[in-house]
Design a protein around this motif. Sequence first.
Motif, PDB file in Angstrom:
ATOM      1  N   LEU A   1       0.812  -1.242  -0.011  1.00  0.00           N
ATOM      2  CA  LEU A   1      -0.150  -0.102   0.066  1.00  0.00           C
ATOM      3  C   LEU A   1       1.014   1.194   0.198  1.00  0.00           C
ATOM      4  N   PRO A   2       0.391   2.233  -0.526  1.00  0.00           N
ATOM      5  CA  PRO A   2       1.090   3.584  -0.562  1.00  0.00           C
ATOM      6  C   PRO A   2       1.569   4.162   0.955  1.00  0.00           C
ATOM      7  N   ASN A   3       2.719   4.450   0.918  1.00  0.00           N
ATOM      8  CA  ASN A   3       3.214   4.699   2.423  1.00  0.00           C
ATOM      9  C   ASN A   3       2.858   6.169   2.842  1.00  0.00           C
ATOM     10  N   PRO A   4       2.120   6.514   3.820  1.00  0.00           N
ATOM     11  CA  PRO A   4       2.013   7.739   4.353  1.00  0.00           C
ATOM     12  C   PRO A   4       3.247   8.656   4.880  1.00  0.00           C
TER      13      PRO A   4
ATOM     14  N   ILE B   1       4.777  11.656   3.056  1.00  0.00           N
ATOM     15  CA  ILE B   1       3.750  12.796   3.117  1.00  0.00           C
ATOM     16  C   ILE B   1       4.231  13.484   4.344  1.00  0.00           C
ATOM     17  N   PRO B   2       4.738  14.671   4.240  1.00  0.00           N
ATOM     18  CA  PRO B   2       5.174  15.335   5.382  1.00  0.00           C
ATOM     19  C   PRO B   2       4.384  15.627   6.566  1.00  0.00           C
TER      20      PRO B   2
ATOM     21  N   PRO C   1      -7.558  10.066  11.872  1.00  0.00           N
ATOM     22  CA  PRO C   1      -8.722   9.987  10.827  1.00  0.00           C
ATOM     23  C   PRO C   1      -8.134  10.362   9.391  1.00  0.00           C
ATOM     24  N   LYS C   2      -7.051  11.418   9.301  1.00  0.00           N
ATOM     25  CA  LYS C   2      -6.443  11.777   8.242  1.00  0.00           C
ATOM     26  C   LYS C   2      -5.502  10.676   7.299  1.00  0.00           C
ATOM     27  N   VAL C   3      -4.882  10.132   8.329  1.00  0.00           N
ATOM     28  CA  VAL C   3      -4.109   8.975   7.847  1.00  0.00           C
ATOM     29  C   VAL C   3      -4.985   7.782   7.457  1.00  0.00           C
ATOM     30  N   ALA C   4      -5.927   7.440   8.052  1.00  0.00           N
ATOM     31  CA  ALA C   4      -6.863   6.425   7.838  1.00  0.00           C
ATOM     32  C   ALA C   4      -7.537   6.677   6.738  1.00  0.00           C
ATOM     33  N   GLU C   5      -8.074   7.813   6.480  1.00  0.00           N
ATOM     34  CA  GLU C   5      -8.674   8.198   5.075  1.00  0.00           C
ATOM     35  C   GLU C   5      -7.747   8.276   4.044  1.00  0.00           C
ATOM     36  N   TYR C   6      -6.535   8.436   4.038  1.00  0.00           N
ATOM     37  CA  TYR C   6      -5.433   8.415   3.062  1.00  0.00           C
ATOM     38  C   TYR C   6      -5.217   7.188   2.680  1.00  0.00           C
TER      39      TYR C   6
END
Length: 314
Positions: A219-222, A225-226, A236-241
Amino acid sequence: MARPKKSAQASRRKPAKKQLRDEGLSSRLEDKHQLVILTGLSGSGKGSALKAFEDLGYYAVDNLPVELLPRFAELVSQSVELTRAVLVVDVREGQGLERFPAMLTEARKYLETTLIFLDASKPALLRRFSETRRPHPLGRESMVGPAIQAERKLLSPLRNIADILIDTSNFNVHELRAYIQNKFERESDGKNLLVSSISFGYKNGVPLEADLVFDVRFLPNPHFIPEFRNLTGRDPKVAEYVGQFPQTQEFLDRVTQMLLFLLPHYIHEGKSYLTVAFGCTGGQHRSVMIAEEIGKRLGKEGYKVKTGHRDMPR
């Protein structure tokens, strides 16, 4: 001269103590408190059956003196947390077995009580004693065969009043366990397996306790992303991403379907714990989000799930 009429209230008789006691006992019999008594021949599987009941959440007692049976039943009937109990009464009781039927009658006044008698053929018992090399309780200084015959005679009165008779001659330990679970498992307890959905980072190694391991590094790695780097997959922001990608949703759906297929089979085989581990590079973002989501999905299906994150910052 006519006697004055008694008022309706005065004319009512007070309930007798026995009536009050019976009413109290009747109300207890309507609740879900249960007592199971295991008895039977030595080598018939009472120990394995006791463990099976204990795994179902029953409070287990081995070799309780017969005289304490009514008192124990009363304690269970009045307990808030101890609602189900199982105990073993067998030939080790000695002369106390003669009083067992009377004590059983007293116990049944307090709560629902089921007597199970475990039996087995003489060849099966002889084979088991030969394999385990354990002495028979009645035959420590004599042959096993006559001891089995003597025990069968002593326990005959208990066999005659048993509610359930289980012949374990052709059962192995797992089959006996499955029988107990299928017959006594409450509907609400049908999914009594505890599932641990955990995350980890491969850079720190795979968890030793993991039964099933899934690699989510595809999966794309958060992390790159800074604004997400110092957050975790519980944000929630990371989970949504992480969840926005089609491969994420397909992975979640496929893993959920596979687990829902596997879990009933694990339960049937008597497994009490299952650890499902999801790993990404550092154990901060992707694996955390996936472990949380899988835990939620299994929880909605009625399973008991514990979610944990080994490498996520506390």
